[in-house]
Design a protein around this motif. Structure first.
Motif, PDB file in Angstrom:
ATOM      1  N   ILE A 296       0.941  -1.608  -0.307  1.00  0.00           N
ATOM      2  CA  ILE A 296       0.224   0.177   0.197  1.00  0.00           C
ATOM      3  C   ILE A 296       1.271   1.542  -0.068  1.00  0.00           C
ATOM      4  O   ILE A 296       1.705   1.242   0.492  1.00  0.00           O
ATOM      5  CB  ILE A 296      -1.474   0.462   0.875  1.00  0.00           C
ATOM      6  N   GLY A 297       0.180   1.698  -0.958  1.00  0.00           N
ATOM      7  CA  GLY A 297       1.341   3.776  -0.713  1.00  0.00           C
ATOM      8  C   GLY A 297       2.122   3.432  -1.395  1.00  0.00           C
ATOM      9  O   GLY A 297       2.717   4.459  -1.468  1.00  0.00           O
ATOM     10  N   CYS A 298       2.966   2.461  -1.861  1.00  0.00           N
ATOM     11  CA  CYS A 298       3.975   2.725  -2.720  1.00  0.00           C
ATOM     12  C   CYS A 298       3.509   2.046  -4.711  1.00  0.00           C
ATOM     13  O   CYS A 298       4.818   2.576  -5.129  1.00  0.00           O
ATOM     14  CB  CYS A 298       4.921   1.062  -2.617  1.00  0.00           C
ATOM     15  N   GLY A 299       2.682   2.931  -5.276  1.00  0.00           N
ATOM     16  CA  GLY A 299       2.268   2.200  -6.075  1.00  0.00           C
ATOM     17  C   GLY A 299       2.004   3.944  -7.258  1.00  0.00           C
ATOM     18  O   GLY A 299       2.725   5.235  -6.913  1.00  0.00           O
ATOM     19  N   LEU A 300       1.211   4.080  -7.289  1.00  0.00           N
ATOM     20  CA  LEU A 300       0.464   5.639  -7.379  1.00  0.00           C
ATOM     21  C   LEU A 300       0.901   6.721  -6.485  1.00  0.00           C
ATOM     22  O   LEU A 300       1.047   7.932  -6.920  1.00  0.00           O
ATOM     23  CB  LEU A 300      -1.067   5.584  -7.976  1.00  0.00           C
ATOM     24  N   ALA A 301       0.577   6.108  -5.359  1.00  0.00           N
ATOM     25  CA  ALA A 301       0.868   7.770  -4.081  1.00  0.00           C
ATOM     26  C   ALA A 301       2.459   7.921  -4.248  1.00  0.00           C
ATOM     27  O   ALA A 301       2.445   8.679  -3.404  1.00  0.00           O
ATOM     28  CB  ALA A 301       0.150   6.980  -2.840  1.00  0.00           C
ATOM     29  N   GLY A 302       3.739   6.765  -4.604  1.00  0.00           N
ATOM     30  CA  GLY A 302       4.431   7.685  -5.366  1.00  0.00           C
ATOM     31  C   GLY A 302       5.025   6.526  -3.648  1.00  0.00           C
ATOM     32  O   GLY A 302       6.338   7.364  -3.329  1.00  0.00           O
ATOM     33  N   GLY A 303       4.825   6.154  -2.430  1.00  0.00           N
ATOM     34  CA  GLY A 303       5.913   5.921  -1.237  1.00  0.00           C
ATOM     35  C   GLY A 303       6.785   4.757  -1.645  1.00  0.00           C
ATOM     36  O   GLY A 303       6.650   4.423  -2.808  1.00  0.00           O
ATOM     37  N   THR A 304       7.222   5.119  -0.355  1.00  0.00           N
ATOM     38  CA  THR A 304       8.576   3.803  -0.094  1.00  0.00           C
ATOM     39  C   THR A 304       8.175   2.743   0.147  1.00  0.00           C
ATOM     40  O   THR A 304       7.143   2.866   1.751  1.00  0.00           O
ATOM     41  CB  THR A 304      10.186   3.647  -0.293  1.00  0.00           C
ATOM     42  N   TRP A 305       8.141   1.121   0.857  1.00  0.00           N
ATOM     43  CA  TRP A 305       7.698  -0.007   0.835  1.00  0.00           C
ATOM     44  C   TRP A 305       8.715  -0.282   2.405  1.00  0.00           C
ATOM     45  O   TRP A 305       8.375   0.036   3.740  1.00  0.00           O
ATOM     46  CB  TRP A 305       7.910  -0.999   0.424  1.00  0.00           C
ATOM     47  N   SER A 306       9.482   0.688   2.075  1.00  0.00           N
ATOM     48  CA  SER A 306      10.580   0.823   3.404  1.00  0.00           C
ATOM     49  C   SER A 306      10.450   1.883   4.381  1.00  0.00           C
ATOM     50  O   SER A 306      10.689   1.814   5.641  1.00  0.00           O
ATOM     51  CB  SER A 306      11.976   1.540   3.344  1.00  0.00           C
ATOM     52  N   ARG A 307       9.606   2.846   3.973  1.00  0.00           N
ATOM     53  CA  ARG A 307       8.413   3.467   4.835  1.00  0.00           C
ATOM     54  C   ARG A 307       7.599   3.322   5.351  1.00  0.00           C
ATOM     55  O   ARG A 307       6.700   3.497   6.694  1.00  0.00           O
ATOM     56  CB  ARG A 307       8.308   5.011   4.522  1.00  0.00           C
ATOM     57  N   VAL A 308       6.494   1.704   5.097  1.00  0.00           N
ATOM     58  CA  VAL A 308       5.119   1.770   4.718  1.00  0.00           C
ATOM     59  C   VAL A 308       4.912   0.491   5.883  1.00  0.00           C
ATOM     60  O   VAL A 308       4.302   0.177   6.543  1.00  0.00           O
ATOM     61  CB  VAL A 308       4.347   1.429   3.824  1.00  0.00           C
ATOM     62  N   GLU A 309       6.021  -0.365   5.334  1.00  0.00           N
ATOM     63  CA  GLU A 309       6.329  -1.627   6.246  1.00  0.00           C
ATOM     64  C   GLU A 309       6.672  -1.447   7.770  1.00  0.00           C
ATOM     65  O   GLU A 309       5.644  -2.248   8.630  1.00  0.00           O
ATOM     66  CB  GLU A 309       7.515  -2.605   5.754  1.00  0.00           C
ATOM     67  N   PRO A 310       7.162  -0.322   8.497  1.00  0.00           N
ATOM     68  CA  PRO A 310       7.911  -0.334   9.954  1.00  0.00           C
ATOM     69  C   PRO A 310       5.879   0.124  10.403  1.00  0.00           C
ATOM     70  O   PRO A 310       5.583  -0.286  11.303  1.00  0.00           O
ATOM     71  CB  PRO A 310       8.128   0.911  10.287  1.00  0.00           C
TER      72      PRO A 310
END
Length: 173
Positions: A125-139
């Motif tokens: 989540i948040g890592c596609g069109l939203a432009g986020g990174t999994w290294s920020r969302v995973e925690p």
């Protein structure tokens, strides 16, 4: 503490037994037409209809960054529309992802999942069109869901899951 399980597959077809919630990130503009939401809409009309009504009637409800809308789509199956993206385009103001909003939404989702006795299933989540990174969302996912013993499965559609959280694949099937 529970952990996050990574699998290759389709997050709209969650595996396992029991009650399941498919979580994904929506924008705060009422737009629904690109990315993972298209896969949801191919399976069920309810999440899109509920999201559009939620946005349309936002003056009288909780539609805002960090809010969560649970939509029942089948027996023991729910979709969590989570508002974690401000706008829809990456540009001069950076990516539309809002990590604080995702964190708030995941915290709310944890409570709802515990009430339902549900596991949570999601793309990154948040890592596609939203432009986020999994290294920020995973925690955030680990702290808000897994640490509260909510089982979490993250689906990588066609990706090599051996990287387990180190990659940044898009948030769509």
């Amino acid at each position: 503490m529970s952990q996050i399980t990574y699998v290759r597959g389709d997050a709209t077809a969650p595996s396992g037994e029991g009650v399941k919630v498919i979580a994904h990130v929506c924008n705060d503009t009422g737009g629904w037409g690109r990315g993972f939401v298209l896969a949801l809409s191919r399976r069920w009309p309810e999440p899109e209809k509920a999201y559009r009504a939620w946005h349309r009637d936002r003056a009288g409800n909780d539609f805002a960054l960090g809010a969560v809308q649970l939509v029942e789509v089948g027996h023991h199956l729910w979709v969590a529309n989570m508002i974690g993206q401000h706008g829809i385009r990456t540009g001069g103001k950076g990516a539309p992802v809002r990590y604080e909003a995702i964190d708030t939404a995941l915290d709310t989702l944890a409570g709802k999942a515990l009430e339902l006795g549900a596991s949570v299933h999601m793309p990154r989540i948040g890592c596609g069109l939203a432009g986020g990174t999994w290294s920020r969302v995973e925690p955030l996912t680990a702290r808000r869901l897994a640490a509260r013993r909510v089982p979490v499965t993250v689906y990588d559609h066609g990706e090599d899951t051996s990287r387990q959280g180190r990659g940044e694949p898009r948030d769509r099937p």
